[in-house]
Write an enzyme that holds these catalytic residues in place. Sequence first.
Site, PDB file in Angstrom:
ATOM      1  N   ALA A 440     -70.192 -16.556 -34.390  1.00 50.44           N
ATOM      2  CA  ALA A 440     -69.224 -16.737 -33.305  1.00 50.44           C
ATOM      3  C   ALA A 440     -67.809 -16.378 -33.756  1.00 50.44           C
ATOM      4  O   ALA A 440     -67.119 -15.585 -33.114  1.00 50.44           O
ATOM      5  CB  ALA A 440     -69.277 -18.174 -32.811  1.00 50.44           C
ATOM      6  N   ASP A 466     -73.285 -10.494 -43.424  1.00 51.09           N
ATOM      7  CA  ASP A 466     -73.982 -11.660 -42.865  1.00 51.09           C
ATOM      8  C   ASP A 466     -75.466 -11.407 -43.061  1.00 51.09           C
ATOM      9  O   ASP A 466     -75.952 -10.326 -42.760  1.00 51.09           O
ATOM     10  CB  ASP A 466     -73.660 -11.810 -41.368  1.00 51.09           C
ATOM     11  CG  ASP A 466     -74.049 -13.189 -40.835  1.00 51.09           C
ATOM     12  OD1 ASP A 466     -75.187 -13.633 -41.117  1.00 51.09           O
ATOM     13  OD2 ASP A 466     -73.236 -13.813 -40.133  1.00 51.09           O
ATOM     14  N   ARG A 477     -71.984 -17.441 -27.087  1.00 52.24           N
ATOM     15  CA  ARG A 477     -70.603 -17.399 -27.614  1.00 52.24           C
ATOM     16  C   ARG A 477     -70.363 -16.251 -28.582  1.00 52.24           C
ATOM     17  O   ARG A 477     -69.232 -15.898 -28.836  1.00 52.24           O
ATOM     18  CB  ARG A 477     -70.233 -18.743 -28.261  1.00 52.24           C
ATOM     19  CG  ARG A 477     -71.092 -19.089 -29.403  1.00 52.24           C
ATOM     20  CD  ARG A 477     -71.175 -20.534 -29.750  1.00 52.24           C
ATOM     21  NE  ARG A 477     -71.950 -20.688 -30.970  1.00 52.24           N
ATOM     22  CZ  ARG A 477     -73.265 -20.521 -31.033  1.00 52.24           C
ATOM     23  NH1 ARG A 477     -73.957 -20.226 -29.966  1.00 52.24           N
ATOM     24  NH2 ARG A 477     -73.900 -20.659 -32.176  1.00 52.24           N
ATOM     25  N   LYS A 490     -77.155  -9.310 -37.543  1.00 50.92           N
ATOM     26  CA  LYS A 490     -75.875  -9.633 -36.902  1.00 50.92           C
ATOM     27  C   LYS A 490     -74.759  -8.682 -37.291  1.00 50.92           C
ATOM     28  O   LYS A 490     -74.031  -8.166 -36.444  1.00 50.92           O
ATOM     29  CB  LYS A 490     -75.452 -11.067 -37.262  1.00 50.92           C
ATOM     30  CG  LYS A 490     -76.161 -12.137 -36.470  1.00 50.92           C
ATOM     31  CD  LYS A 490     -75.574 -13.513 -36.775  1.00 50.92           C
ATOM     32  CE  LYS A 490     -76.237 -14.565 -35.883  1.00 50.92           C
ATOM     33  NZ  LYS A 490     -75.711 -15.909 -36.129  1.00 50.92           N
ATOM     34  N   ASP A 538     -70.204 -20.989 -41.548  1.00 52.55           N
ATOM     35  CA  ASP A 538     -70.612 -22.200 -40.848  1.00 52.55           C
ATOM     36  C   ASP A 538     -71.063 -23.301 -41.804  1.00 52.55           C
ATOM     37  O   ASP A 538     -71.717 -24.246 -41.405  1.00 52.55           O
ATOM     38  CB  ASP A 538     -71.739 -21.884 -39.849  1.00 52.55           C
ATOM     39  CG  ASP A 538     -72.985 -21.360 -40.548  1.00 52.55           C
ATOM     40  OD1 ASP A 538     -72.963 -21.222 -41.787  1.00 52.55           O
ATOM     41  OD2 ASP A 538     -73.983 -21.084 -39.856  1.00 52.55           O
ATOM     42  N   ASN A 539     -70.748 -23.160 -43.100  1.00 56.87           N
ATOM     43  CA  ASN A 539     -71.126 -24.236 -44.032  1.00 56.87           C
ATOM     44  C   ASN A 539     -70.104 -24.337 -45.165  1.00 56.87           C
ATOM     45  O   ASN A 539     -69.451 -23.362 -45.520  1.00 56.87           O
ATOM     46  CB  ASN A 539     -72.537 -24.006 -44.585  1.00 56.87           C
ATOM     47  CG  ASN A 539     -72.600 -22.821 -45.512  1.00 56.87           C
ATOM     48  OD1 ASN A 539     -72.386 -22.953 -46.721  1.00 56.87           O
ATOM     49  ND2 ASN A 539     -72.871 -21.643 -44.967  1.00 56.87           N
ATOM     50  N   CYS A 594     -85.040 -47.039 -47.032  1.00 57.17           N
ATOM     51  CA  CYS A 594     -85.834 -48.142 -46.478  1.00 57.17           C
ATOM     52  C   CYS A 594     -85.491 -48.376 -45.004  1.00 57.17           C
ATOM     53  O   CYS A 594     -86.344 -48.748 -44.205  1.00 57.17           O
ATOM     54  CB  CYS A 594     -85.627 -49.418 -47.284  1.00 57.17           C
ATOM     55  SG  CYS A 594     -83.957 -50.080 -47.146  1.00 57.17           S
TER      56      CYS A 594
END
Length: 919
Positions: A440, A466, A477, A490, A538-539, A594
């Site tokens: 995007a 990419d 988008r 991309k 994006d990370n 747990c």
Amino acid sequence: MALGGANYTEIDEDLHSRQLAVYGRETMRRLFASNILISGMQGLGAEIAKNLILAGVKSVTLHDEGAVELWDLSSNFVFSETDVGKNRALASVQKLQELNNAVIISTLTTKLTKEQLSNFQAVVFTDISFEKAIEFDDYCHNYNPPISFIKAEVRGLFGSIFCDFGPEFTVVDVDGEDPHTGIIASISNDNPAFVSCVDDERLEFQDGDLVVFSEVHGMTELNDGKPRKIKSARPYSFTLEEDTTKFGTYIKGGIVTQVKQPKVLNFKPLREALKDPGEFLLSDFSKFDHPPLLHIAFQALDKFVSDLGRFPVAGSEEDANKLISIAGNINERVGDGKVEDINPKLLRNFAFGARAVLNPMAAMFGGVVGQEVVKACSGKFHPLFQFFYFDSVESLPTEPLDPSDLKPLNTRYDAQISVFGSKLQKKLEDAKVFIVGSGALGCEFLKNIALMGVSCGVQGKLTITDDDVIEKSNLSRQFLFRDWNIGQAKSTVAASAAASINSHLNIEALQNRVGPETENVFDDTFWENLTVIINALDNVNARLYIDQRCLYFQKPLLESGTLGAKCNTQMVIPHLTENYGASRDPPEKQAPMCTVHSFPHNIDHCLTWARSEFEGLLEKTPAEVNAYLSNPVEYKTAQRNAGDAQARDNLEQVLECLEKEKCETFQDCIAWARLRFEDYFVNRVKQLIYTFPEDAATSTGAPFWSAPKRFPQPLQFSVADPSHLQFVMAASILRAETFGIPIPDWIEHPKMLAEAIEKLIVPDFEPKKDVKIVTDEKATTLSVASIDDAAVIDELIFKLELCTKNLPLGFKMKPIQFEKDDDTNYHMDLIAGLANMRARNYSIPEVDKLKAKFIAGRIIPAIATSTAMATGLVCLELYKALDGGHKLEDYRNTFANLALPLFSMAEPVPPKTIKHGDM
């Protein structure tokens, strides 16, 4: 003239999933019913249209009476050189229609009458005189129901927005955040009552919030669903404006939930607001005095244009002085709102750039205005109330500009040259740029860069990389992609789309992930040759790696990111600012193991568990089976060498899968699914409440089942419950897939499935005495080591060898990898089924499949408007980075939230300075 047409009232969840995560279904439905007019199809009009067409409104009507000029190509991505001379609206239709076929796009090319505005829910004007704007806004304001009116313009490095959504506009959701909740620990019998909550998570309540109570034991009077006001809100407690002295005594339990209140806004029409603008929305505290001055400047420009029939000429001192004098006259007539300092230097810059629409300004304002239209049509998020003025004068070159340097050269960049001069244009064209990521943000950056002429000269080069391929959900988008590109790389598709915006763009598209493993591709020479790096990632891990490389090679890095309606930008400039990795967000809080496995208290815990079970049953275990079958000797040796609880678990799972739970027919798969239900939602719960009965106490004598723990109840399987049938159907289909068993057509007929289930005999369950259940919140594994793992492993291997003799030759399983974006694969059906049945065990509210997909699929909410805004802001910084010579105080980092709306711009933090000896 109208194109498009198929306006689907059903929401295409595959296409709009990321946007649905921001807006929700109700807002999307309202958007699908909205008709929008955009008047003025220069750069700003095109950007607003793009964002609304991607969002999926019902129709967009483009209005423009003028013809495309070469000048427009500085900022409008839908025009090309061949469109010069055509009507602007007509020249825009085809490329805008490609963005979304479900939106009806039509054009108007003649003078607008105010009566025509009654066909629309919202109207946007980007190139209109104040006289005409007042006439149109009066009509919209008084129409029943009111038509939302927006006037927006960008003039060089200056921009303005005015919103009028009518005399009484209701905002349904002021911020778009989920209602905050808390788990109650105690409530006092007082006036006012004091409420404390468990310290599991901080409370996000504010004084004056309204809240409702549920599941309170003892003080049951609070469970009446009546909203109550709170005060003295603290991180883990608050005071309730209620007298509870006569209420029952609090025993245990209870959840407190914020009640979100709608808000009514009374907008003033433009006619009144011009004279009495109220508070301006500030974006930059270092320029707190600019908005009142720009309020006058835009009126002065309007008078200049109506008097002379043209804009001021870039570099003309005479025109600038005329505008300054008009502004002075308006200022004298203002009365109370009079500006002390008319700031001729700022107004001179304003006059020089007044005719130019710059791409970064159009991108930024296109995002903001697009979001305001969404608010107008849906009541989702708080509108801009009512004026917003913005400037980025610090983007101008540091050296004074010679008027001759601003003259048009008869190129597509003439508008940009009229603001920045031809010297900076040459620097942009010769830049060597690296864009990391082509999603995007990447698509928006490519469009901006092509229009600005960056890397479009003989010396220039743009590299984009990419490693991802295009999916359907990207199309809402990532606007350079079309549905026929699904499955393609991309970067390649985006690069050719950018080259079609500007054929001079020198671009190379790569499909490499940038990281230590590709340093042979992105080697020292590659990095040393770069002028600037733009992140479109994006990370966080990839960002940190790029940051380290830029630090090492001393290259400027322009960083940005979005999350729903929020966006941020950060400039990393060598020797001026701190780097990206210098400050970190705290890590996300993970629920203890747990809690997820035995004591969930919210739907997130149930979905985390469901995803983990899905991967264990359908991916990890079949993969373990294949690892064993492909090389039994090596596999057995590895497990013996490990000799731990994990090796024992691996062998038990493989043996169970090939022996007790082996499926040969589809009926076996149904039996397996039905027994899974019994194991998960009946037997395990019976065992848990046998080990820890409702009155159990901890070693300190406190009740074991105290908040945030919730006491569970086992379920009773019934073929009459559609959710039980749905669970068995999804589980048996996926189980059959792992064994390569054909799936019969009748499986989707509830009656036939119910008959197949009723044939099964489900054994009764007896809880065991000495079962160990992990309750330690710090435990990282649920496997309990036994006295002699080695002996158990040997026995398991012996049993495995026996059962593999009965397998057909060449038998292999098919592991299933979780894929959230395919609604036909039953993955989300099973995960939602697992999570909701578990939620039912613990009386936790269940969720629909879409909400389950957002949480379990870890979907990042995303919309086109905040992405466009972020990239516009970054490209305003790109002018500075490529010009060189700017000081720290010229750069801006931004945090914005379009939902509020909030814009917070500040100069970057300088790097830490270390003193060593005399250095």
